[in-house]
Design a protein around this motif. Structure first.
Motif, PDB file in Angstrom:
ATOM      1  N   LEU A  38       0.842  -1.199   0.000  1.00  0.00           N
ATOM      2  CA  LEU A  38       0.000   0.000   0.000  1.00  0.00           C
ATOM      3  C   LEU A  38       0.878   1.250   0.000  1.00  0.00           C
ATOM      4  O   LEU A  38       1.855   1.320   0.746  1.00  0.00           O
ATOM      5  CB  LEU A  38      -0.905   0.037   1.243  1.00  0.00           C
ATOM      6  CG  LEU A  38      -1.730  -1.217   1.564  1.00  0.00           C
ATOM      7  CD1 LEU A  38      -2.522  -1.002   2.859  1.00  0.00           C
ATOM      8  CD2 LEU A  38      -2.685  -1.568   0.422  1.00  0.00           C
ATOM      9  N   LEU A  39       0.492   2.209  -0.847  1.00  0.00           N
ATOM     10  CA  LEU A  39       1.183   3.496  -0.864  1.00  0.00           C
ATOM     11  C   LEU A  39       0.153   4.602  -0.622  1.00  0.00           C
ATOM     12  O   LEU A  39      -0.847   4.673  -1.335  1.00  0.00           O
ATOM     13  CB  LEU A  39       1.857   3.718  -2.226  1.00  0.00           C
ATOM     14  CG  LEU A  39       2.327   5.148  -2.524  1.00  0.00           C
ATOM     15  CD1 LEU A  39       3.455   5.579  -1.591  1.00  0.00           C
ATOM     16  CD2 LEU A  39       2.770   5.274  -3.989  1.00  0.00           C
ATOM     17  N   TYR A  84      -1.455  -7.167   4.881  1.00  0.00           N
ATOM     18  CA  TYR A  84      -0.925  -6.249   3.868  1.00  0.00           C
ATOM     19  C   TYR A  84       0.591  -6.358   3.803  1.00  0.00           C
ATOM     20  O   TYR A  84       1.251  -6.710   4.789  1.00  0.00           O
ATOM     21  CB  TYR A  84      -1.366  -4.812   4.179  1.00  0.00           C
ATOM     22  CG  TYR A  84      -2.876  -4.662   4.189  1.00  0.00           C
ATOM     23  CD1 TYR A  84      -3.590  -4.549   3.000  1.00  0.00           C
ATOM     24  CD2 TYR A  84      -3.587  -4.689   5.392  1.00  0.00           C
ATOM     25  CE1 TYR A  84      -4.977  -4.449   3.003  1.00  0.00           C
ATOM     26  CE2 TYR A  84      -4.981  -4.600   5.398  1.00  0.00           C
ATOM     27  CZ  TYR A  84      -5.671  -4.477   4.202  1.00  0.00           C
ATOM     28  OH  TYR A  84      -7.040  -4.389   4.203  1.00  0.00           O
ATOM     29  N   GLY A  85       1.150  -6.044   2.649  1.00  0.00           N
ATOM     30  CA  GLY A  85       2.602  -6.099   2.481  1.00  0.00           C
ATOM     31  C   GLY A  85       3.252  -4.822   2.986  1.00  0.00           C
ATOM     32  O   GLY A  85       2.933  -4.324   4.070  1.00  0.00           O
ATOM     33  N   LYS A  86       4.161  -4.287   2.166  1.00  0.00           N
ATOM     34  CA  LYS A  86       4.842  -3.035   2.530  1.00  0.00           C
ATOM     35  C   LYS A  86       3.833  -1.887   2.610  1.00  0.00           C
ATOM     36  O   LYS A  86       2.934  -1.792   1.765  1.00  0.00           O
ATOM     37  CB  LYS A  86       5.845  -2.684   1.421  1.00  0.00           C
ATOM     38  CG  LYS A  86       7.296  -2.992   1.757  1.00  0.00           C
ATOM     39  CD  LYS A  86       8.191  -2.727   0.541  1.00  0.00           C
ATOM     40  CE  LYS A  86       8.338  -1.258   0.222  1.00  0.00           C
ATOM     41  NZ  LYS A  86       9.001  -0.947  -1.035  1.00  0.00           N
ATOM     42  N   LYS A 131       5.145   0.216  13.636  1.00  0.00           N
ATOM     43  CA  LYS A 131       4.338  -0.891  13.119  1.00  0.00           C
ATOM     44  C   LYS A 131       4.756  -1.281  11.701  1.00  0.00           C
ATOM     45  O   LYS A 131       4.049  -2.038  11.024  1.00  0.00           O
ATOM     46  CB  LYS A 131       2.860  -0.512  13.170  1.00  0.00           C
ATOM     47  CG  LYS A 131       2.410  -0.358  14.613  1.00  0.00           C
ATOM     48  CD  LYS A 131       0.928  -0.244  14.757  1.00  0.00           C
ATOM     49  CE  LYS A 131       0.614  -0.325  16.247  1.00  0.00           C
ATOM     50  NZ  LYS A 131      -0.779  -0.419  16.563  1.00  0.00           N
ATOM     51  N   GLY A 132       5.851  -0.728  11.253  1.00  0.00           N
ATOM     52  CA  GLY A 132       6.417  -1.193   9.999  1.00  0.00           C
ATOM     53  C   GLY A 132       6.073  -0.357   8.787  1.00  0.00           C
ATOM     54  O   GLY A 132       6.277  -0.792   7.645  1.00  0.00           O
ATOM     55  N   ALA A 133       5.563   0.854   8.987  1.00  0.00           N
ATOM     56  CA  ALA A 133       5.291   1.708   7.834  1.00  0.00           C
ATOM     57  C   ALA A 133       6.501   2.597   7.568  1.00  0.00           C
ATOM     58  O   ALA A 133       7.201   2.982   8.495  1.00  0.00           O
ATOM     59  CB  ALA A 133       4.071   2.572   8.108  1.00  0.00           C
ATOM     60  N   SER A 134       6.740   2.874   6.297  1.00  0.00           N
ATOM     61  CA  SER A 134       7.774   3.835   5.952  1.00  0.00           C
ATOM     62  C   SER A 134       7.086   5.186   5.761  1.00  0.00           C
ATOM     63  O   SER A 134       6.324   5.369   4.807  1.00  0.00           O
ATOM     64  CB  SER A 134       8.472   3.364   4.669  1.00  0.00           C
ATOM     65  OG  SER A 134       9.022   4.456   4.008  1.00  0.00           O
ATOM     66  N   VAL A 135       7.300   6.114   6.700  1.00  0.00           N
ATOM     67  CA  VAL A 135       6.605   7.399   6.666  1.00  0.00           C
ATOM     68  C   VAL A 135       7.580   8.476   6.196  1.00  0.00           C
ATOM     69  O   VAL A 135       8.521   8.819   6.900  1.00  0.00           O
ATOM     70  CB  VAL A 135       6.045   7.762   8.065  1.00  0.00           C
ATOM     71  CG1 VAL A 135       5.269   9.080   8.000  1.00  0.00           C
ATOM     72  CG2 VAL A 135       5.167   6.648   8.600  1.00  0.00           C
ATOM     73  N   ASN A 136       7.388   8.961   4.985  1.00  0.00           N
ATOM     74  CA  ASN A 136       8.266   9.993   4.415  1.00  0.00           C
ATOM     75  C   ASN A 136       7.540  11.326   4.409  1.00  0.00           C
ATOM     76  O   ASN A 136       6.424  11.424   3.902  1.00  0.00           O
ATOM     77  CB  ASN A 136       8.640   9.621   2.977  1.00  0.00           C
ATOM     78  CG  ASN A 136       9.305   8.263   2.916  1.00  0.00           C
ATOM     79  OD1 ASN A 136      10.453   8.114   3.294  1.00  0.00           O
ATOM     80  ND2 ASN A 136       8.550   7.247   2.483  1.00  0.00           N
ATOM     81  N   LEU A 178       1.126  -3.394  -6.045  1.00  0.00           N
ATOM     82  CA  LEU A 178       0.960  -2.118  -5.335  1.00  0.00           C
ATOM     83  C   LEU A 178      -0.419  -1.507  -5.592  1.00  0.00           C
ATOM     84  O   LEU A 178      -0.898  -1.499  -6.724  1.00  0.00           O
ATOM     85  CB  LEU A 178       2.034  -1.120  -5.800  1.00  0.00           C
ATOM     86  CG  LEU A 178       2.007   0.251  -5.117  1.00  0.00           C
ATOM     87  CD1 LEU A 178       2.448   0.157  -3.657  1.00  0.00           C
ATOM     88  CD2 LEU A 178       2.874   1.266  -5.865  1.00  0.00           C
ATOM     89  N   TYR A 179      -1.036  -1.033  -4.535  1.00  0.00           N
ATOM     90  CA  TYR A 179      -2.205  -0.158  -4.655  1.00  0.00           C
ATOM     91  C   TYR A 179      -1.827   1.188  -4.057  1.00  0.00           C
ATOM     92  O   TYR A 179      -1.155   1.225  -3.015  1.00  0.00           O
ATOM     93  CB  TYR A 179      -3.415  -0.721  -3.911  1.00  0.00           C
ATOM     94  CG  TYR A 179      -4.141  -1.801  -4.681  1.00  0.00           C
ATOM     95  CD1 TYR A 179      -5.090  -1.469  -5.644  1.00  0.00           C
ATOM     96  CD2 TYR A 179      -3.889  -3.155  -4.433  1.00  0.00           C
ATOM     97  CE1 TYR A 179      -5.769  -2.452  -6.351  1.00  0.00           C
ATOM     98  CE2 TYR A 179      -4.556  -4.143  -5.137  1.00  0.00           C
ATOM     99  CZ  TYR A 179      -5.502  -3.779  -6.100  1.00  0.00           C
ATOM    100  OH  TYR A 179      -6.164  -4.738  -6.802  1.00  0.00           O
TER     101      TYR A 179
END
Lengths: 326, 280
Positions: free
Chosen positions: B117-118, B145-147, B172-177, B208-209
């Motif tokens: 998810l993006l 969910y994946g990445k 929780k494993g999210a990449s927050v930019n 990816l969604y």
């Protein structure tokens, strides 16, 4: 079907008016209008009213709620009303309104209450009036079954048929009308000739950009008159009013022709120009509502083209749009 | 469906808490934590919205901003913009407002299971995405969910909404930019617009969604960049806002062609929007 003298019909209306509000066409000296009236004064001729009777099932302003300290109390006060003399175009328009308000994911409880409280008596037209084009929309000017009782004017008498249980019960209130049956229940005639209309299969986007909306609506002044007198226009806004220390919420007619109708708080407006707004009016009527309900939201009553101050003719516009759709 | 039998009838809700989200002088965003006075909870799913009333002033639609898994309260994030939001911004904790809903469709969260998810948000655009973010990051759902990547844009470093939560999202494993429009002395994040920055991010486009919400211009350009990078538009989603009086598909204000944003939306797939008139 039975023949009932107009005098007898007045007697029936007087009887019904004992427990219900009677609304019917009246001559105010300038135009024919629907208003609260009595059985002796209600018009029983072939003239068409300036406005449709829509305000008696979708009032121009209607109280929806009263906010009390802990509860928003719903207004359930709808007077039982007899609407006499609705023309087939207005009955077909009511069919459209009913589909919009009652079908889909949500039913509108306020509209529903009007429908269940109203007794609707339709009268077929004897002839087309200037500007009328119901026949060009494939409708029968003499008949619609979207009512409780349907009348056909034969001079001193009406041919009477009931089309609902409510209609049958109303007729049973007078011995002279109790004999009416619906054994010969008709269906509407399909007029011959080409019909103005768009196929529900046309994609919205097809007509959105490919029609020259600016040219077609160049003279429109944006007054919104057409939307107020249209029997199918049903757009609305809420308005809160403070009264005696408590707040009441009203539903008021609104119009897609007005620039603030879709204006966002941010200042952005998805329908910024007059042509954008007229396009919405035309495509909503002939395409979007048809896709969503199966019925076009124009019944050819002709009121908008009779009353437009600059002579914008929706029929001409619809025909031009049809040409592009071909 | 609505939480009352008559969808036009709102219920009284108490403001439990008010959270100031931004500190720029010209951008005032607050989150309102609400609960119904009669104790009932509001069942909703990510993407849906409520109609929010201040009696005597008026009613406006706002998307949910809290997790659908939180039952004790729900949150609505509101920018001070007009008549009703001006009034809302004067209210205090303990004051009452009136809520009806939930309305609208939802992000089809189950459809995205097994995928990456993006989330790309501009300013307040993060608010309607937050229910889905919190739903996907919740311990019960995270493994479905994946990445999970985010690119969160704001005009200045003072304007990132929900900034107090980003560390938890990262845990929780999210990449927050994070990005802002122009450089600032103490800023450690990115600088620039999301449609440029996204090109430096790496994605597996086969799974990816992407979910875009923010100013229309941002959505347009980010969509363009993602398409260039190989993203099919039927995997791009957004949520629209419109003037919506009724919320139930009757009042005639929010339609785009035959579709009513209040019932057929507010969540739309970009492939679906591409087939619709550009009237939003």
């Amino acid at each position: 079907m039975a023949d009932i003298k107009k005098e007898t019909m007045r007697k029936l209306l007087a009887k019904l008016a004992e427990s219900m509000t009677l609304v019917g066409p009246s001559d105010n000296g300038k135009v024919v209008e629907y208003k609260k009236t009595d059985a002796d004064s209600v018009l029983m001729d072939d003239r068409i009213s300036y406005k449709s009777p829509k305000e008696f099932y979708f009032p121009q302003t209607e109280k929806l709620l009263t906010f009390s300290r802990d509860e928003a109390v719903e207004n359930t006060d709808v007077p039982p009303t007899v609407i006499f003399g609705a023309k087939p175009c207005d009955l077909e328009a009511l069919r459209v309104m009913n589909a919009v308000f009652m079908e889909g994911r949500y039913a509108d409880p306020f509209f529903d209450r009007h429908m269940s409280q109203n007794l609707i008596i339709g009268v077929g037209c004897l002839k087309k009036k200037p500007g009328c084009f119901c026949d060009e929309l494939g409708l029968d000017m003499e008949f619609s079954d979207f009512c409780d009782i349907m009348l056909t004017d034969t001079g001193d008498t009406y041919k009477v048929e009931h089309l609902s249980e409510k209609g049958e019960k109303a007729l049973a209130q007078l011995p002279e009308t109790a004999k009416v049956t619906c054994a010969n229940k008709r269906t509407a005639k399909k007029p011959d000739g080409d019909v103005i209309g768009l196929s529900a299969d046309i994609e919205d986007i097809t007509l959105f950009d490919s029609v020259n909306w600016s040219d077609l609506t160049a003279t429109c002044q944006g007054c919104g008159m057409c939307t107020y007198i249209c029997p199918t226009c049903h757009c609305f806004e809420f308005k809160d009013v403070s009264k005696d220390g408590c707040v009441e919420r009203y539903r008021c007619w609104d119009s897609c022709i007005y620039p603030k109708f879709t204006l966002h708080a941010s200042g952005h407006n998805p329908r910024a120009s007059r042509a954008d707004r007229y396009r919405q009016r035309v495509l909503h009527k002939y395409l979007y509502v048809k896709k969503n309900t199966g019925h076009a939201a124009c019944t050819g009553c002709g009121r908008c083209l009779r009353s437009c101050p600059v002579g914008v003719n929706i029929k001409t516009v619809a025909k031009a749009v049809m040409e592009v759709a071909k | 469906m609505s939480n009352t039998e008559n969808p036009y009838v709102p219920l009284k809700a108490r403001i439990q808490k008010i959270i100031q989200e931004t500190s720029s002088p010209d951008l005032d965003v607050k989150t309102y934590r609400l609960s119904f006075e009669d104790g009932r909870s509001l069942e909703f799913m990510p993407g849906q919205f409520v109609e929010f009333s201040v009696p005597g002033i008026g009613e406006c639609p706002f998307g949910f901003a809290s997790s659908p898994l939180t039952k004790d309260y729900f949150e609505i994030t509101i920018k001070r913009t007009g008549k009703v939001t001006d009034k809302i911004h004067t209210l205090k904790e303990g004051d009452f407002v009136w809520i009806r809903g939930p309305f609208g469709n939802t992000f089809p969260v189950e459809k995205f299971e097994g995928s990456d998810l993006l989330f790309v948000a501009g300013g307040l655009g993060l608010a309607p995405l937050r229910p889905f973010i919190l739903y996907a990051l919740d311990d019960t759902n995270r493994k479905k969910y994946g990445k999970i990547d985010m690119l969160l844009a704001a005009r200045t470093s003072s304007d990132h909404c929900f900034a107090y939560e980003y560390d938890e999202w990262r845990a929780k494993g999210a990449s927050v930019n994070l990005t802002i429009d122009n450089p600032e002395p103490a800023w450690k994040g990115l600088v620039g617009f999301p449609h440029n920055l996204i090109k430096d991010m790496e994605f597996d486009f086969s799974k990816l969604y992407a979910f875009l919400c923010g100013p229309p211009i941002m959505i347009k350009f980010v969509q363009g960049s993602l398409k260039e990078m190989g993203m099919p538009i039927d995997r791009l989603y957004t949520t629209l806002e419109m003037r919506m009086t009724c919320g139930v598909g009757k009042c005639g204000k929010c339609n785009i062609g035959r579709q009513y944003v209040c019932v057929d939306g507010p969540v739309f797939c970009m492939a679906e929007l591409a087939e619709m008139p550009t009237e939003y």
